[in-house]
Design a protein around this motif. Structure first.
Motif, PDB file in Angstrom:
ATOM      1  N   HIS A 265       0.846  -1.188   0.000  1.00  0.00           N
ATOM      2  CA  HIS A 265       0.000   0.000   0.000  1.00  0.00           C
ATOM      3  C   HIS A 265       0.886   1.244   0.000  1.00  0.00           C
ATOM      4  N   SER A 266       0.268   2.385  -0.201  1.00  0.00           N
ATOM      5  CA  SER A 266       0.999   3.641  -0.355  1.00  0.00           C
ATOM      6  C   SER A 266       1.280   4.300   0.991  1.00  0.00           C
ATOM      7  N   ALA A 267       2.152   5.314   0.949  1.00  0.00           N
ATOM      8  CA  ALA A 267       2.438   6.099   2.148  1.00  0.00           C
ATOM      9  C   ALA A 267       1.176   6.817   2.623  1.00  0.00           C
ATOM     10  N   ASP A 268       0.326   7.250   1.697  1.00  0.00           N
ATOM     11  CA  ASP A 268      -0.930   7.896   2.077  1.00  0.00           C
ATOM     12  C   ASP A 268      -1.834   6.931   2.841  1.00  0.00           C
ATOM     13  N   ASP A 269      -1.864   5.659   2.412  1.00  0.00           N
ATOM     14  CA  ASP A 269      -2.653   4.651   3.125  1.00  0.00           C
ATOM     15  C   ASP A 269      -2.125   4.481   4.560  1.00  0.00           C
ATOM     16  N   ALA A 270      -0.802   4.389   4.686  1.00  0.00           N
ATOM     17  CA  ALA A 270      -0.194   4.225   6.012  1.00  0.00           C
ATOM     18  C   ALA A 270      -0.474   5.440   6.888  1.00  0.00           C
ATOM     19  N   ALA A 271      -0.414   6.629   6.297  1.00  0.00           N
ATOM     20  CA  ALA A 271      -0.667   7.853   7.046  1.00  0.00           C
ATOM     21  C   ALA A 271      -2.115   7.923   7.529  1.00  0.00           C
ATOM     22  N   GLU A 272      -3.025   7.436   6.710  1.00  0.00           N
ATOM     23  CA  GLU A 272      -4.431   7.413   7.112  1.00  0.00           C
ATOM     24  C   GLU A 272      -4.623   6.558   8.363  1.00  0.00           C
ATOM     25  N   MET A 273      -3.949   5.398   8.386  1.00  0.00           N
ATOM     26  CA  MET A 273      -4.043   4.521   9.547  1.00  0.00           C
ATOM     27  C   MET A 273      -3.394   5.162  10.774  1.00  0.00           C
ATOM     28  N   ALA A 274      -2.227   5.775  10.575  1.00  0.00           N
ATOM     29  CA  ALA A 274      -1.530   6.423  11.696  1.00  0.00           C
ATOM     30  C   ALA A 274      -2.348   7.575  12.268  1.00  0.00           C
ATOM     31  N   ALA A 275      -2.956   8.374  11.389  1.00  0.00           N
ATOM     32  CA  ALA A 275      -3.779   9.498  11.845  1.00  0.00           C
ATOM     33  C   ALA A 275      -4.971   8.993  12.651  1.00  0.00           C
ATOM     34  N   THR A 276      -5.545   7.886  12.216  1.00  0.00           N
ATOM     35  CA  THR A 276      -6.672   7.301  12.944  1.00  0.00           C
ATOM     36  C   THR A 276      -6.276   6.966  14.374  1.00  0.00           C
ATOM     37  N   LEU A 277      -5.103   6.352  14.541  1.00  0.00           N
ATOM     38  CA  LEU A 277      -4.632   6.003  15.883  1.00  0.00           C
ATOM     39  C   LEU A 277      -4.333   7.248  16.724  1.00  0.00           C
ATOM     40  N   ALA A 278      -3.671   8.209  16.119  1.00  0.00           N
ATOM     41  CA  ALA A 278      -3.279   9.410  16.860  1.00  0.00           C
ATOM     42  C   ALA A 278      -4.484  10.242  17.284  1.00  0.00           C
ATOM     43  N   LEU A 279      -5.586  10.143  16.550  1.00  0.00           N
ATOM     44  CA  LEU A 279      -6.746  10.995  16.802  1.00  0.00           C
ATOM     45  C   LEU A 279      -7.919  10.250  17.434  1.00  0.00           C
ATOM     46  N   LEU A 280      -7.662   9.085  17.996  1.00  0.00           N
ATOM     47  CA  LEU A 280      -8.727   8.334  18.648  1.00  0.00           C
ATOM     48  C   LEU A 280      -9.425   9.183  19.713  1.00  0.00           C
ATOM     49  N   PRO A 281     -10.737   9.098  19.792  1.00  0.00           N
ATOM     50  CA  PRO A 281     -11.434   9.782  20.894  1.00  0.00           C
ATOM     51  C   PRO A 281     -11.034   9.153  22.212  1.00  0.00           C
ATOM     52  N   VAL A 282     -11.175   9.907  23.290  1.00  0.00           N
ATOM     53  CA  VAL A 282     -10.678   9.426  24.571  1.00  0.00           C
ATOM     54  C   VAL A 282     -11.362   8.133  25.001  1.00  0.00           C
ATOM     55  N   SER A 283     -12.589   7.915  24.570  1.00  0.00           N
ATOM     56  CA  SER A 283     -13.294   6.684  24.948  1.00  0.00           C
ATOM     57  C   SER A 283     -12.675   5.443  24.321  1.00  0.00           C
ATOM     58  N   ARG A 284     -11.886   5.641  23.268  1.00  0.00           N
ATOM     59  CA  ARG A 284     -11.238   4.520  22.591  1.00  0.00           C
ATOM     60  C   ARG A 284      -9.730   4.524  22.767  1.00  0.00           C
ATOM     61  N   LEU A 285      -9.201   5.530  23.451  1.00  0.00           N
ATOM     62  CA  LEU A 285      -7.759   5.731  23.538  1.00  0.00           C
ATOM     63  C   LEU A 285      -7.101   4.659  24.407  1.00  0.00           C
ATOM     64  N   THR A 286      -6.008   4.115  23.893  1.00  0.00           N
ATOM     65  CA  THR A 286      -5.266   3.076  24.600  1.00  0.00           C
ATOM     66  C   THR A 286      -3.863   3.574  24.918  1.00  0.00           C
ATOM     67  N   THR A 287      -3.111   2.768  25.621  1.00  0.00           N
ATOM     68  CA  THR A 287      -1.697   3.063  25.831  1.00  0.00           C
ATOM     69  C   THR A 287      -0.939   1.756  25.991  1.00  0.00           C
ATOM     70  N   GLY A 288       0.351   1.781  25.610  1.00  0.00           N
ATOM     71  CA  GLY A 288       1.186   0.591  25.728  1.00  0.00           C
ATOM     72  C   GLY A 288       0.855  -0.489  24.717  1.00  0.00           C
ATOM     73  N   LYS A 289       0.251  -0.114  23.592  1.00  0.00           N
ATOM     74  CA  LYS A 289      -0.150  -1.082  22.578  1.00  0.00           C
ATOM     75  C   LYS A 289       0.771  -1.040  21.368  1.00  0.00           C
ATOM     76  N   PHE A 290       0.828  -2.168  20.665  1.00  0.00           N
ATOM     77  CA  PHE A 290       1.539  -2.251  19.384  1.00  0.00           C
ATOM     78  C   PHE A 290       0.497  -2.591  18.328  1.00  0.00           C
TER      79      PHE A 290
END
Length: 303
Positions: A265-290
């Motif tokens: 997949h493209s860098a744009d696809d990877a960035a979309e996934m990364a942005a999703t993780l970084a912008l999770l709402p607090v109700s879904r926010l995790t820590t210490g995950k891979f």
């Protein structure tokens, strides 16, 4: 409160369909962002309305990246600063620059990394540089900039750190049972123990014994640097639980310069996934995950 539960979670939501906690006053820092996933992530954050700090080791390439965002009409809230995470003086200069312009940051994406091996090679000629940049550089920057994280006076203001990592650095790639046991012991895991592991690896490289010591077999120096970064992320997540969310993300086999343009997949696809993780709402926010990402299977946590 940031959740570190290992219970099954529902699918991660796309950032455009979740409750928008961020604004143009939310500051995201992305390292190694003049090209590839880093550049694509700056672009995605800017599209979503955040203010973004684009950093690059090479100043001319960084400025060129900002110019290309200007063509797309996305430069209004994008700032550039030169940053070489392998150079402590450069880190100090960056932190001083950031402090003079912003009150705090909300998101840090440690994306900057180096790899000197072609797709099918495994030279250790630059092992020290790879570890110094990918592990120590990301760690030193994180520790230097953390005092400028947004105060956690509301659920939405929890600072988010996302370390771009790799499946090559997961524990199942490690055959050295003694080293594996050290990194698996989450209760006793510490920066000192991680640094000790890295030191053992570099000594094995120096004396030529690394091939028989059970280190990861593919892109060994890069893999060990990410192994250390993953472990450090766990330590950091435990230390700042409830205040800072710290997760790792493997974007998968992505079409970048590091993979000679190969990938699923493209860098744009990877960035979309990364942005999703970084912008999770607090109700879904995790820590210490891979998290491991796939454009066909979505994202899932391996921890």
């Amino acid at each position: 409160m940031v959740s570190s539960s290992t219970m099954q979670q529902p699918p991660i939501c796309h950032p455009t369909t979740t409750a928008r906690w961020w604004s143009k006053d939310s500051i995201a820092i992305v390292t190694g962002a003049n090209k590839g996933i880093g550049y694509a992530l700056v672009k995605r954050f800017a599209e979503l309305g955040l203010t973004v700090v684009l950093t690059s080791r090479d100043q001319s390439r960084g400025l060129k990246a900002v110019d290309s965002l200007k063509v797309l009409g996305l430069d209004r809230n994008v700032y550039f600063c030169q940053l070489d995470i392998s150079d402590q003086a450069s880190i100090r200069s960056f932190v001083s620059w950031f402090r003079s312009r912003f009150d705090a940051f909300d998101i840090l994406v440690n994306n900057a990394a180096v790899c000197f091996n072609a797709m099918n090679s495994n030279s250790m000629d630059h092992a020290e540089t790879v570890v110094k940049t990918n592990y120590y550089g990301s760690k030193l920057l994180t520790e230097a900039i953390l005092p400028l994280s947004r105060p956690s006076n509301s659920a939405a203001s929890i600072t988010r750190i996302l370390n771009i990592s790799s499946r090559l650095g997961t524990l199942d790639k490690l055959k050295n049972t003694k080293i594996k046991a050290i990194l698996e012991d989450k209760e006793r895991l510490s920066e000192d123990r991680i640094d000790m592991v890295v030191g053992v690896f570099l000594q094995d490289v120096k004396d030529g014994s690394w091939e028989r010591q059970g280190w990861p077999e593919i892109w060994t120096d890069y893999s060990v640097s990410k192994l250390a970064l993953n472990a450090y992320s766990c330590v950091l997540a435990r230390r700042y639980e409830g205040v800072v969310s710290v997760n790792c993300f493997c974007p998968g086999f992505t079409q970048t310069a590091m993979t000679d343009g190969q990938g699923k997949h493209s860098a744009d696809d990877a960035a979309e996934m990364a942005a999703t993780l970084a912008l999770l709402p607090v109700s879904r926010l995790t820590t210490g995950k891979f998290y491991a990402g796939s454009t066909t299977r979505g994202m899932h946590s391996k921890l």
